[in-house]
Every structure is written in C-alpha cells, then in structure tokens.
Enzyme design. Structure first.
Site, PDB file in Angstrom:
ATOM      1  N   GLY A 292       0.821  -1.197   0.000  1.00 16.38           N
ATOM      2  CA  GLY A 292       0.000   0.000   0.000  1.00 16.38           C
ATOM      3  C   GLY A 292       0.859   1.252   0.000  1.00 16.38           C
ATOM      4  O   GLY A 292       0.707   2.126  -0.820  1.00 16.38           O
TER       5      GLY A 292
ATOM      6  N   THR B 257       3.697  -6.025   6.819  1.00 14.70           N
ATOM      7  CA  THR B 257       4.351  -5.387   7.949  1.00 14.70           C
ATOM      8  C   THR B 257       4.543  -6.345   9.116  1.00 14.70           C
ATOM      9  O   THR B 257       5.258  -6.033  10.054  1.00 14.70           O
ATOM     10  CB  THR B 257       3.503  -4.182   8.374  1.00 14.70           C
ATOM     11  OG1 THR B 257       2.115  -4.548   8.238  1.00 14.70           O
ATOM     12  CG2 THR B 257       3.756  -3.011   7.458  1.00 14.70           C
TER      13      THR B 257
ATOM     14  N   ALA C  36       1.794  -1.209  14.535  1.00 17.71           N
ATOM     15  CA  ALA C  36       2.395  -2.283  15.334  1.00 17.71           C
ATOM     16  C   ALA C  36       2.377  -1.919  16.807  1.00 17.71           C
ATOM     17  O   ALA C  36       1.918  -2.704  17.647  1.00 17.71           O
ATOM     18  CB  ALA C  36       3.825  -2.552  14.868  1.00 17.71           C
TER      19      ALA C  36
ATOM     20  N   PRO D  94      12.608  -9.100  15.246  1.00 12.57           N
ATOM     21  CA  PRO D  94      13.708  -8.451  14.509  1.00 12.57           C
ATOM     22  C   PRO D  94      13.814  -8.896  13.057  1.00 12.57           C
ATOM     23  O   PRO D  94      14.223  -8.120  12.200  1.00 12.57           O
ATOM     24  CB  PRO D  94      14.956  -8.860  15.300  1.00 12.57           C
ATOM     25  CG  PRO D  94      14.538  -9.979  16.181  1.00 12.57           C
ATOM     26  CD  PRO D  94      13.077  -9.844  16.421  1.00 12.57           C
TER      27      PRO D  94
ATOM     28  N   LYS E  87       9.312   1.688  18.652  1.00 12.95           N
ATOM     29  CA  LYS E  87       9.145   2.998  18.008  1.00 12.95           C
ATOM     30  C   LYS E  87       8.743   2.753  16.544  1.00 12.95           C
ATOM     31  O   LYS E  87       8.322   1.665  16.179  1.00 12.95           O
ATOM     32  CB  LYS E  87      10.429   3.815  18.127  1.00 12.95           C
ATOM     33  CG  LYS E  87      10.823   4.096  19.591  1.00 12.95           C
ATOM     34  CD  LYS E  87      11.763   5.301  19.741  1.00 12.95           C
ATOM     35  CE  LYS E  87      13.179   5.009  19.317  1.00 12.95           C
ATOM     36  NZ  LYS E  87      14.086   6.178  19.558  1.00 12.95           N
TER      37      LYS E  87
ATOM     38  N   VAL F 176       8.864   1.884  12.745  1.00 11.24           N
ATOM     39  CA  VAL F 176       9.696   0.972  11.964  1.00 11.24           C
ATOM     40  C   VAL F 176       9.466   1.136  10.463  1.00 11.24           C
ATOM     41  O   VAL F 176      10.391   1.363   9.693  1.00 11.24           O
ATOM     42  CB  VAL F 176       9.436  -0.497  12.385  1.00 11.24           C
ATOM     43  CG1 VAL F 176      10.058  -1.473  11.392  1.00 11.24           C
ATOM     44  CG2 VAL F 176       9.987  -0.751  13.774  1.00 11.24           C
ATOM     45  N   GLY F 177       8.213   1.016  10.024  1.00 14.92           N
ATOM     46  CA  GLY F 177       7.921   0.803   8.605  1.00 14.92           C
ATOM     47  C   GLY F 177       8.425   1.877   7.667  1.00 14.92           C
ATOM     48  O   GLY F 177       8.865   1.586   6.566  1.00 14.92           O
ATOM     49  N   GLU F 178       8.324   3.117   8.089  1.00  7.55           N
ATOM     50  CA  GLU F 178       8.663   4.212   7.186  1.00  7.55           C
ATOM     51  C   GLU F 178      10.041   4.795   7.465  1.00  7.55           C
ATOM     52  O   GLU F 178      10.502   5.684   6.756  1.00  7.55           O
ATOM     53  CB  GLU F 178       7.603   5.308   7.292  1.00  7.55           C
ATOM     54  CG  GLU F 178       6.241   4.840   6.838  1.00  7.55           C
ATOM     55  CD  GLU F 178       5.138   5.824   7.213  1.00  7.55           C
ATOM     56  OE1 GLU F 178       4.856   6.699   6.407  1.00  7.55           O
ATOM     57  OE2 GLU F 178       4.569   5.686   8.312  1.00  7.55           O
TER      58      GLU F 178
END
Lengths: 158, 327, 763
Positions: free
Chosen positions: C247, C476, C518, C657, C726, C728-730
C-alpha cells in the site's frame, strides 16, 4: 459476437477443458476462469513479473501469453509447486525462512522465477541471481532476502 | 483488445495464406503483439500463430555462417556455444535485453519486428496524433517531452527510437534476413521513418522472416555489445553500441571494424564514419575517443534527449576499447 | 503490575527470549508462498460482473457529452456509467478533509481537473468484453488551459500553509554567520505503486448491506466511507481485506473507482469486480507530490549550526489540498537556536497527491541532509563529525526531552561497520577502473504516532488462542507480532495463536499509517491477553472443577501449562476441559476513558482524530537511522550503482527483529529507487502522465540493490510506547536519497539537488 474457442489446457498436471475467446490471456484464464489465483496480475503488460509461470518447464509471463497459445503445453503455476503431501518446495521453504517477501503479492512470481533461475544454472553467485531475478519487481524491497533465499535453495536443490 | 480470431499455421505457406485475411497479424512469442493489443495500438482481426511451424527454431553453425531460425527464442540463441564463441555481440545483446521470462517467450524474428517504446505511440487514448499509428495524424512527441526519443534518423513525421538490442548487433555483424521470398541485407531491412513512419521494414505483405544468417569472421568472433541504461537491468537502452573488430596480423592495426548504435536512432544505426576513420589505424585510447564522436554526426536533439548525443560516443569508445583489448 | 514483567525482559532491542522479540518466521508465510493468500480480487463471489473504468484524456475543462451507445451495444455489456446516469451519493470528505463540491456526489467527473480523471465505467460479463467496450465510450471534452506542473509559469508561487515554525532570529544569525549554505532541493512526483493494483469486488447482499473486498490499510475508515456515501449504517458495511499486496500509504481510503464499483453493483444488483489497470493507477489516486525546498543554513567555521531558514513547497491538486509537510525533519534533527520554516502549496492540474511512505519526512530529509553535506564540504569537517557537533540534547522545536535518541550510537556502529574512518574526503579520490567510487552518509528519522486500538482474545477449549482485530497486515508482520504479543502475555507458544485480521466485523483499529499500527496493536493485544490470562488463572484458582483449586494463591502459565509455584500443573486445554469451559473470550481497548461512547469509538477509528502526534506527550518520540552508502559512478556513462549500504537504526524495541529488518531493508531499497530512478513525468501540454507504467516509471530491480547491512542500536523505549517499540515501517527510506546524493558528490564532485540523479546529470 465473441469468437469462442474450445481448448484443453494442462495445468499442474491436470487437464482443464475451457471455452474461451482467443483474446483471453493465460493469466486471466488462470485467475478468472480456473480459480487459480496464485498467479498474480501486477501490471498486465510484461513489466513486473508477478504473473510468472512455467510453460514446458520454462519461466514465461502469463500476462503476455494467450491461453490458446498454451494448448498442448504443460503449464505449472505456484499451486503446482508444492509436493502432493503439501510439503513446501525447497524454494518456497527458503522464501519463508529468509523472509524473502512482505506483502506477498509478487511472491508467487518470484518463486516461479527462482525455481527456473536455479534450474537454468543462473544461481551461481549473488550477482548472477540479482541479474536473473531482475524481471520480478518487488515494491516492498525484499530483494536482499530473495537473493539469500535463492542462494540457499540452490544449494539444497543441487 | 479486439475480439480477434485465432488460427495456428503448420507451415510457412499456410501462415502466409492465413495472413492474407483482412486485419490478420502473425503471432510468435506474443511479447510485442499481445502487449500492443492491450494498449489498443495493434487491432488485429485475426492472429495467425506461427510458433509451431516446425524447423524454424533451430540454430545452425557452419564454416561460413550462423543460421538462426526465426522462431528460436532469445534465451535459446543466447546460450548456444556456437553463438557465444563466434558472435559474442549477439549473445550479449540478447542477454542484456528484457528479462529472463520475456527472453524465453520472444523469438528472434519477432525481436527484429518489435515496435518502438515511444510513450505517445503506445497511448492512443491520450494521443491521437501519431503518424506511425495513423499516417497523417501528426506526431505528439514533437514538442513534447522526448527524453527517450531519437537523435539520429528522425524526420518531421516521427522521432521514435527503434528499441531493440539484437538488431544493433546484427547490424554491426552485417547479418542477412531471410524471408519466405528473398534475402535482405540487414542494413536494407529497417527503414528510416521519412514521411512514412508506419513502414518500419521493407517486409511486404505475405512476407515472413524465416531465418537470420550471420557471416562468421574474426570480426564477428571479436565483437561485443555494450548497453547503457539508468536501471541496471530490465530496461531499454539509453544508448548502446555493437562493435566487431579484426586486427591485422600485427595485432595492433585495425583491419576492419563495424560499429552500430542502439537507443539513439529510428532504426539500428550503422556508424560508418567511425569505421572509416579507424580502418587501417593503430589503436590508441584518445584517438578512439575522438573518432567515436563521428558516431553522432548529424544528430539532432529534441531538448530532453540531448544527453544521448554526449553519451553515445562514449559508449562507442568504450565498446571499441573493450574489443580492442585496451581496457 | 508492569506490562513487561511477565515473560519479556528489558534489554536490547531484541529480547531474544520468550515469544516477543523472537525472530519468528512470518505466520502468513506458508500461505503466501503457496499462492493461497487471498487478495481482494481473488475472493470467490458468484455471478460477479467485470467493471472497467474510463479516464479523461484532457487535463482541464469539462465533459461535454458521453456517447454510451456503442459501448452499450457491445457484446456482454450490462451498464455504462457516467456522471449523468450514475446513482448519486452523499458527498464525503477525503482522508485529508477535502469535500467535493455540490449537494450530491458522483465519482464520475463532469468538470475535469486532471488528466486521467474518472469519467465513465463499463460493466460487462467478462473482463475482455468490458475492456473492449470501454474503448467504445466516446467522451467529448471541452479542454481548458492546463497547468500541468509547477514549472508552468502560470502555476504561480502558490498559497502559504499555516504551519510556520519560528524561533530565535534566523535573519540576524544568518547575517552574522561565518558560513552560509544556500540551495534549492527538488523531488519529482513519486508513485506508491504497490505491486497489487487497486481494485475491489462490491457486493450488495441486500439493499442496505454492502460487502466490499478491497485492499485496505484502514478497514474501519473505508467502511465508514461507503456507509456515508450510500447513507447506510456503518455496521451494514463489511470491508474484507485479509491480505494487502502493498500500500505504502495509497490504500487508506475508498477512492472514486471504489464508489464506481459499489454504484454499479447497487444499480445492477449483481456483484461487481473492478480492477484498476496499472496505467490507470497513476491517476486513480495520487502519490507523493513534486516538492522543492530552499534552505539557508548558517554555521560557525567550526561547524556549529547557527540558523536554518527553510522554505518548502509542494504541488497539490487544483481542487484539493494536500500538504507534504517539508519542515518536519528540518525542525528537529539538529540543535539550532534560530529557525524559520515556511510551507506553500501550488495547485496544478493533477490528481490529488497523497500519502507515500514517510510523507514530509522523506523529502524534508533530502533537503536537510544534502545541505548538511554541503556544509561539511564547505567547512572541511567530516560529515559525521559535523552532525555529532550539532546533536541536540532536547527536541529543539518543542524543548521536550527525547523519549530516546540513539543517533550517536548509530553513527558509531554504522561508521565502524562501513569503514568510514578510511574515507578520503576529496571528491574523486577513489576509483576502480572506469568507476568512480564515492562514500556518503545521511540520517533519517520518523516520529512515533499513537492511536487507540481494540482487540479480542479467545482461549479455546483445545488450549489454542485467537486474536481478533480489524487491523491489517500489508507485509508489515501484524499477523506474526500480534501472535507473539498474545503468546507472551498468555504463556503459550506463538504457533498456538491464530490472528484474524482485515475484516470490519472484528474489533476496531485505526489506520495502518504513520508507522503506528504495530505499537498500538501490540499494546491493545497485550493488554487483552493479560486480562485473558488473569481470567484463566482465576479459573484455575477458583473453579470447583480445577485440579489446582486451593493448591496455591497464584498460578503461572508458561509453555501452555498452568501451574503452581511448586510446579504442580496441567496443560491449559486440560484445565479448560476439567472446568467445562468452551472458551474464554475478552475484549479490551486502549481508548481514553473519556471517549468510550459508541459515537466516540466510531469517530476514533474512522477518522484520524484519535491519532496522537505528540502534542499531549511530555517527551519527543522519534526513531532514527544513519545510512552509510558506497556508490560507483561510471566516469563515461554517468550511471550510478549503489554497491554497499550499512544502516544503523534506533527504532526502539523490535517485536520481531526478522520482520522489522525486512521493513528496514525495504525502505532502503525504495530509497535507492527514489534517489536514482523514480520520476513521474508529466506532459506539460496536457498534464498527462507519460510515465504511467512500470517500464517508464522505473522502480529498482533486484539487480540495482547490493548487499545491505542493518544494525539495530535501539533499546526498549517505554516512554515512546507501552511495549517499547518505536516507528519501523517508514523509517529507513528517510535519509537514503541524500546519503546516495552525498556519495555521488564524493565520487564525482557534482552536487545533484534534483532527484532522481540521472546519468544525464553526470556526463
């Protein structure tokens, strides 16, 4: 009026009788007519590799193949890759272990491409794997893990 | 896509006969035709599938020539030992093209016949003006963004680039296109757009490529194809060069050299001026770089594609340096 | 009791023990590799018709007429829709708060504001028939003057956006500064391009009951879109999206084509399947707008920043506002006493731009981190050292302390692994044959956002566990980490936990955006699982049938066994059997106490009202990363290849991780494409997107990506989020493009300030 044509396609070792317009692509035949949705449509114009299947053992793009062109050929899709007992093909297992995907949408195409890549003898080095897997785009950016998975599976298959 | 009919030809004669139906087109690998049908650029009424005609997918090598069947796939030809050893430029041009999947599908004959990637040509819904699609309608690329368009061989009617790689190698190696009717020198096979950009080759209705003949020589054996593009793989050339080079017995003096360019021109482009300037010369990097500028003699930029004029001589020079054993 | 006392321990970013923090393989992996994961268009819905959309071919003007006759007469066609015959819907605001004009809404435009705008749709029995008929729809346009891009002189300077940031006296500080760097940095239109194109199956099961199978980053938000459009209750709309083929910000709202399919299905009383074609995706929704930023940075000779003056702008649509918040990184990355940031938007004839991975943060960092490199070069100071000298103690914008900021650790770890100390700062100082080698670095950051979430946890009679949420997993890792959270709290193995997501019938969740999902869902699931665990323990202690009744005053659950402190116990399923319980089911949420009414809940989960961006939090919450990059530039061709990447990241605690690392690498890979390849090209004459496919809009291939080494330097940050994670994805895409641009400068001596860096810039 639509010009319908009867055809018999061999997919994953099974014969399928279909009546389709000649303009129906192999990709749409799989997804819309046979319920084999494991093969993905990412661009429908030969630019992403998500629809990669094997025809007579060679990787090709189902979006640029007319279904009728596959008559008399052996088509293998992602659904036909795992063993009969459901055990994963070594490439599938390596993709899971190495986390070689995220969203999973390009994954069947990557795996079909990877199986062929190994079979062709093009998994000799990371550099070679990268080049011979370049026809399969991954927007999640799983490429490093795809290389790891192909390298790993190549060793197991060999 | 048009709702086309489909038939499968068992022989060349049958293919040619079936192709006489109105609106019929020949289908081999399908990588160009199916794609262009989806774009609504190709609107066939009938497809004649020639892919199962026996005997046209072989690659044969004799003392004088390679004979490559029109229906041999790109990947098949690329890995033939006889091709790799005697015509490295052919093998390299094939392996640097498209992707492994497309190379498994696309045939050699179809590869020569691939159409331009001009974005205006490929978008009939957005651009009605395209002399190649619709003669006399104009050219949307002129005055538009022409980053990937031709700097050589263009006309007021069309500036679309011939996108292929193989044909550039075949041009350097002076291949011959054999059809069901005749043999055509590759330099005569592709035509510049002039006032008739819809006509891209000299093939006539009822004519079909059956084989490519490539002469063997020390030059063909010492050849290379160098392709430059933004993306490392799976992309058409920003500029490319095929070079074959044969030395005199002294190993230094150039006896003969052939140079062809891709990604730059409306057809595979032979750089005769570069060849002439180098023939009989002893090779030296600076001289090669200087002479390579002749490759773009007469080039005309359309704004955004000006970089190609700077890039192409460098590609030519590097390709010559490579086959000359200088780098 | 602390949420973390149970089976998790504090420590490094990865716990390495217990289900939470383990590098488990993706729970949905086997389904995905077998082709059995069902994406939206793959749901089996009987009798579905196929819908193909028609888009405008002019960039501005109006639709004079739509001649539907030929298409209607085409074989297999059931319906041809345009603005005149479409069912009318109730106008609703989009994700960004833009309202359509007029009392009624139709997704089919009559006034054209961009090329490629939805104007008609064809519904037919088969895809082939619908596609063929769509080409027969004749739309007559009256074209108006097009302002295609901001390069058009008539685009003008645009409109200021009220997000000024000011402190100190930047003018005076710049005037007094020993060194001033001033430059403009530009990024082109960039497109999300998930490999799964947009599309949906709309199925009205009754006149007021709609089921939509559509890829969604926000199930509840999209269900609300449909409910509002069609005037049916929220509960009557079911959005199903168990798998999303990527997405990157583009699948968070129902779009005009979504409405078109739902309208067609309603009018025909048949399910309708609509697949947006790849070229159509370029204008069916917007990606990142083109941006340009002027930066002035003043510093002392020894590298202390004195002032930053930032003027940023982005394109927006002629008929809607989207702000790419360009001042966000500029204002918090370095310690600077004098600061000014301004933002403008320039309306042009484009589809409304939208959110694309790290909106604002990503281009903001491109400008700031390029300028920092220019400053380092100007001062003759190592770029890492320059950044160290300006590391802020507190958030310079808000004055709040950092919840955690381990950027100095990231510099140390990544530069060590990269071998940065061997770098000769002179441009062009390294070469290998025809290749010029350059080393560059830059930093990235992403804020931590938080929203409330709900979850249901079930313990079944066989001892297995189910977690239910309308949250989504677009790769994700939600399926996997929520199982880990429940397993951790309940003391069962993660493999015993099944997670069900992606269905609006499940407990509600906010948008999967801003890298928030998350953390917030882990908190909700952990809380719910703890409550379930307490109930299980109460059952063991109190139920007359329990073998453990009165054997102890507390019980422990571990590895699926419930036992006394002395170790006497039984399997969870044995306890369920012994006590005759079929199920323990509990739902909990993390809603604020004040917002628990039904209306509040709906609002919190279907708007972004509940998203906490930091205003009410006493600390400043951000993830950080430092990228170190090697490039090889061909001296003749100007082609740039990234040959090595080392990135150290502080993203707090990593719940898994392995999966977090995949997202880090994915961001880096996308950053490589952004730096070198990705460029939306627009025809200045008519606003048409010329790069509307995956060949002309280049994204990185496998061959463009080298080995990537990632190092996590994060530690659990419980001031940031309840479980210590904290963003992560972006995170990792931010800073990647400037790191590459800085490396290109080091290789060539050429400073490229406009992305992408093309070979034509370097020859």
């Amino acid at each position: 009026m639509a010009t319908l044509r009867s055809m018999e396609l061999e997919i994953n070792g099974r014969q399928h009788a279909l009546t389709l317009e000649p303009r129906v692509t192999l990709l749409d035949a799989l997804r819309e007519h046979l319920g084999l949705t494991g093969t993905k449509k990412g661009c429908d114009q030969g630019q992403c590799g998500a629809c990669t299947v094997h025809v007579d053992g060679e990787r090709v793009l189902a979006c640029l193949t007319l279904a009728v062109q596959a008559e008399g050929r052996k088509v293998t899709t992602i659904e036909g890759l795992a063993q009969a007992d459901g055990a994963l093909h070594p490439v599938q297992a390596a993709f899971v272990e190495e986390d070689a995907f995220q969203c999973g949408y390009c994954t069947p195409g990557q795996i079909m491409s990877a199986v062929a890549c190994i079979r062709e003898g093009h998994a000799g080095s990371d550099e070679e794997i990268r080049e011979y897997m370049a026809g399969n785009l991954c927007r999640c950016g799983a490429y490093p893990n795809i290389v790891s998975a192909v390298r790993k599976a190549a060793k197991e298959v060999a | 896509m048009n709702d086309f009919g489909y038939s499968r030809a068992a022989s060349i004669d049958e293919a040619v006969a079936l192709a006489r139906q109105p609106g019929a087109m020949l289908l081999a690998g399908g990588t160009t035709l199916v794609d262009l049908s989806k774009c609504d650029v190709a609107r066939p009424n009938a497809l004649v599938d020639i892919s199962r005609i026996p005997g046209l997918d072989e690659v044969r090598l004799d003392e004088d020539n390679a004979a490559i069947g029109a229906l041999a796939t790109m990947s098949h030809v690329a890995v033939q030992a006889g091709i790799r050893e005697n015509f490295p430029a052919i093998s390299e041009s094939l392996l640097l093209a498209a992707s492994a999947q497309l190379r498994n599908m696309a045939t050699i004959g179809g590869n020569l016949m691939q159409r331009t990637r001009c974005v205006y040509f490929r978008d009939p819904a957005g651009y009605s003006a395209c002399n190649k699609r619709d003669p006399g309608s104009g050219c949307a690329a002129l005055g538009g963004i022409a980053h990937d368009h031709a700097v050589l061989g263009a006309s007021d009617a069309c500036i679309a680039v011939y996108p292929g790689d193989l044909a550039v190698a075949l041009t350097a190696l002076e291949a011959v296109v054999r059809t069901n009717l005749r043999e055509i020198q590759i330099r005569d096979f592709f035509v510049e757009p002039g006032d008739t950009p819809q006509r891209e080759t000299v093939l006539e209705p009822g004519e079909m490529i059956t084989e490519i003949i490539v002469p063997r020589s020390p030059l063909s054996a010492n050849s290379t194809y160098l392709k430059v593009r933004e993306r490392k793989s799976y992309e058409f050339a920003s500029a490319s060069a095929a070079v074959g080079l044969a030395f005199e017995a002294d190993g230094r003096t150039i006896r003969d050299i052939h140079v062809a360019l891709g990604g730059l021109a409306t057809k595979p482009w032979r750089a005769l001026a570069v060849e002439e300037a180098l023939r009989g010369k002893i090779i030296d990097e600076q001289a090669i770089r200087d002479v390579s500028r002749l490759a773009v003699e007469g080039a005309v930029a359309q704004g955004a594609n000006a970089y190609k004029i700077e890039l192409a001589p460098r590609v030519v020079a590097r390709a010559i340096l490579k086959v000359g054993g200088i780098q | 009791m602390s949420l973390t006392e149970l089976n998790t321990k504090r420590g490094d970013a990865t716990d390495g023990a217990g289900p939470l923090g383990n590098a488990l393989s993706r729970a949905d992996g086997p389904a995905k590799v077998k082709g059995q994961a069902t994406y939206a268009l793959e749901h089996k819905v009987d009798d579905a018709l196929h819908c193909v959309i028609v888009q405008s071919t002019v960039g501005a003007g109006r639709v004079v007429s739509v001649d539907r006759a030929a298409a209607e007469a085409s074989p297999g066609v059931h319906l041809v829709l345009d603005s005149t015959n479409s069912l009318k819907l109730r106008p609703q605001p989009d994700f960004f708060g833009n309202w359509p004009t007029g009392e009624e809404y139709t997704p089919f435009a009559s006034d054209i504001t961009h090329n490629g705008q939805l104007v008609a749709a064809v519904v037919a029995d088969t895809l082939e028939e619908a596609r063929a008929a769509a080409r027969l729809v004749r739309v007559e346009f009256e074209a108006a003057t097009v302002v295609a891009t901001r390069d058009d002189p008539s685009a003008g300077p645009g409109n200021p956006v009220p997000m000024d940031k000011d402190w100190g006296d930047p003018d005076a500080a710049l005037a007094a500064a020993e060194v001033v760097i001033e430059a403009t940095y530009e990024t082109p239109r960039e497109y999300n391009l998930p490999i799964e194109p947009h599309g949906l199956i709309a199925h009205w099961e009754a006149d007021d009951r709609l089921t939509v199978y559509e890829p969604s980053q926000w199930i509840d938000g999209m269900a609300n879109n449909y409910a509002a459009w069609f005037g049916v209750p929220f509960e009557n709309v079911r959005v199903v999206s168990p798998f999303i083929g990527g997405g990157f910000g583009s699948k968070a709202q129902a779009l005009p084509h979504s409405a078109a399919a739902a309208i067609a299905a309603r009018m025909l009383r048949r399910p309708v399947k609509l697949a947006v074609t790849r070229p159509q995706t370029f204008t069916a929704y917007g990606g990142r707008p083109a941006t340009w930023q002027q930066l002035r940075i003043g510093a002392t000779r020894d590298g202390k920043l004195l002032a930053i003056d930032h003027d940023g702008a982005n394109e927006t649509a002629a008929d809607g506002t989207f702000v790419e918040t360009l001042g966000v990184v500029t204002s918090m990355m370095y310690d600077v006493a004098n600061f000014r940031s301004r933002q403008r938007i320039v309306p042009v004839n484009t589809v409304l731009p939208g959110a694309f991975r790290a909106p604002g943060k990503n281009p903001s960092a491109f400008a700031l981190e390029s300028a920092m490199d220019e400053l380092a070069v100007e001062l003759g100071i190592d770029p890492v050292e320059l950044r160290r000298r300006n590391e802020p103690e507190v958030d310079p914008e808000t004055g709040k302390p950092w919840s955690s900021r381990r950027l100095l650790d990231a510099y140390a770890a990544a530069s060590e692994a990269f071998g940065w100390s061997r770098r000769d700062p002179r441009p062009g100082s390294m070469r290998d044959g025809h290749e010029l080698i350059g080393w560059g670095m830059a930093v990235g950051t992403h804020p931590v956002y938080s929203s409330p979430g709900e979850a249901t946890v079930r313990i079944l009679a066989d001892g297995s566990v189910e977690v239910l949420s309308s949250a989504i997993d677009m790769g994700t890792g939600t399926y996997t980490i929520l199982a880990q959270a429940a397993a951790d709290a309940l003391g069962v193995r993660a493999e015993r936990v099944t997670v069900r997501l992606g269905d609006s019938r499940l407990p509600r969740a906010p948008v999967a955006g801003g890298s928030q999902l998350a953390n917030l869902m882990m908190a909700a699931v952990h809380k719910t699982a703890l409550a379930a665990r307490d109930e299980l323990i109460a059952l063991g202690l109190n139920h007359p049938g329990s073998p453990l009744r009165d054997r102890a005053n507390t019980l422990f659950i571990s590895e699926g066994r419930i036992s006394t402190p002395r170790g006497e116990g039984l399997a969870v399923e044995e306890l369920m059997t012994a006590t005759g319980r079929e199920i323990i089911e509990l739902s909990r949420d993390t809603l604020p106490e004040a917002d628990r009414s039904s209306d509040d809940r709906l609002k919190l989960f279907t708007t972004v009202a509940g998203m906490e961006r930091g205003t009410n939090i006493p600390v400043s919450r951000h993830s950080f990363c430092a990228h170190f990059v090697e490039v090889r530039v061909d001296e003749d061709f100007g082609t740039v290849r990234v040959s090595r990447v080392v990135t150290a990241l502080d993203a707090g605690r990593l719940y898994n991780p392995k999966l977090a690392d995949s997202q880090f690498k994915g961001g880096i890979v996308m950053g490589i494409g952004m730096a070198l390849l990705e460029e939306g090209v627009t025809d200045p004459r008519n606003g048409r997107i010329l790069s509307a496919n995956l060949a002309d809009y280049r994204i990185a291939t496998n061959a463009d990506v080298p080995h990537i080494e990632t190092i996590s330097v994060g530690k659990p940050d419980y001031d940031a989020t309840p479980l210590g994670g904290k963003a992560v994805g972006e995170l990792a895409i931010v800073g990647m493009a400037p790191a590459i641009a800085n490396a290109v400068f080091h290789a060539t001596g050429k400073r490229i300030r406009r992305l992408p860096i093309r070979l034509s810039n370097l020859i």
